[in-house]
Write an enzyme that holds these catalytic residues in place. Structure first.
Site: not given
Ligand code: AMP
Length: 251
Positions: A120, A159, A192
Site C-alpha cells: 500500500r 457496501r 464494516r
Molecule cells: P483492507 O481490507 O485492505 O481495506 O484493509 C483494512 C484496513 O487494514 C486498512 O484500512 C488499514 O487500516 C489496514 N491495512 C491493511 N493492509 C494494510 C497495508 N498493506 N498497509 C497499511 N495498512 C493496512
C-alpha cells in the site's frame, strides 16, 4: 462464487500450516491488486481466485482475523495496528511488512497468489520486491482498478459484508436476495467499521497520498495493467482477463 480457503498460514501465521492448499497450478499466477477502497477489488478478487486458482493474500483479512481473537490473545503490535485500522488509517509499514515477512512462504504457494491490500506504500512495495527475490518468484502483473472518486465514495457507503463468510454485497449495485442476509451462508450482513463515512474520508486521503504513487512504481517496472472499473462485475472481469492474457500470454 469463489472457493473459500481457510488460509491458515496467512491468517494465523506460519506455525499454522494450511490444510487445504490451493491445487498446484502448472503456471501459477502471481498478482497484486491495486485500486482505491470501494472500487470493486474484492469482487474482482473473487472472480480471479475462482478462475485462476491463486491463494487470496489480503493483509486486511489478517487484521480482521486478529480482531476476532479475544483481547488476551492479541499481541501489543496487533492491538496497536487495530487502532490504526479502526480510524481508517494505514497501519505503519514496519508492522505490516513484519506480518507479511513472517508469512513469506505464502508467496511461494503452488497455487500462486493474489496480494490484496499489500503493498500500500512504496516502502512496502520495496520490501515485497526483496521477499519475492528470496522466494525466487516474480509478479505476473499488478492489476490497477480505476474509477472516479465520487463514484467510489457512493459505492463504499452502500457496501455490506457477511459477518461469517466475508462475502461482499452492495445495497443497490449488488443486493443480496434477502436484505441484510448473506446469499452464500445465510449469516447477517453488516457495515464494516472502516466503511463508515468518517473512516472513509481518512482512507481516501491515505490512498491518494500513499498508495496512488504505486502506479508509477509498478508502471516503471513494466508490470502495471490499468483497468477501468466501470460496468458490471462480469464486464470488468472480462476486461481484466483480456488485458492479463495479452500481457502474460497465459490463458
Ligand atoms: P483492507 O481490507 O485492505 O481495506 O484493509 C483494512 C484496513 O487494514 C486498512 O484500512 C488499514 O487500516 C489496514 N491495512 C491493511 N493492509 C494494510 C497495508 N498493506 N498497509 C497499511 N495498512 C493496512
Amino acid at each position: 462464487m469463489a472457493v473459500k480457503r481457510e488460509r491458515c498460514a496467512w491468517l494465523k501465521g506460519p506455525q499454522f500450516p494450511c490444510e487445504d492448499k490451493p491445487p498446484a497450478q502448472q503456471r501459477p499466477y502471481r498478482l497484486v491488486l491495486l485500486g482505491a477502497p470501494g472500487v470493486g477489488k474484492g469482487t474482482q478478487a473473487e472472480f480471479l481466485i475462482e478462475r485462476l486458482g491463486p491463494c487470496h493474500l489480503s493483509t486486511g483479512d489478517i487484521f480482521r482475523a486478529a480482531k476476532a481473537l479475544p483481547e488476551s490473545e492479541r499481541t501489543p503490535a496487533i492491538e496497536e495496528a487495530l487502532g490504526f485500522m479502526k480510524r481508517g488509517d494505514l497501519v505503519p509499514d514496519g508492522t505490516v511488512v513484519a506480518l507479511v515477512r513472517e508469512r513469506v512462504e505464502c508467496l511461494n504457494c503452488e497455487g500462486g497468489f493474489l496480494l490484496d491490500g499489500f503493498p500500500r506504500t512504496v516502502a512496502q512495495a520495496e520490501a515485497l520486491e526483496g521477499m519475492l527475490k528470496t522466494q525466487k518468484v516474480k509478479l505476473d502483473a499488478v492489476l490497477n482498478y480505476e474509477m472516479p472518486i465520487e463514484k467510489v465514495v457512493d459505492r463504499i457507503g452502500g457496501r455490506r459484508t457477511c459477518s461469517k463468510c466475508k462475502a461482499v454485497f452492495h445495497v443497490t449495485n449488488m443486493p443480496p436476495k434477502k436484505a441484510g442476509v448473506c446469499d452464500h451462508c445465510g449469516a447477517e450482513l453488516f457495515q464494516r467499521e472502516d466503511d463508515r463515512p468518517e473512516s472513509v474520508r481518512v482512507r481516501m486521503q491515505a490512498y491518494a497520498k500513499s498508495t496512488a504513487p504505486l502506479t508509477d512504481y509498478y508502471g516503471n517496472k513494466g508490470v502495471l495493467i490499468s483497468i477501468i472499473a466501470e460496468g458490471s462485475p462480469e464486464e470488468i472481469f472480462q476486461r481484466t482477463m483480456k488485458l492479463l492474457n495479452a500481457r502474460t500470454g497465459k490463458s
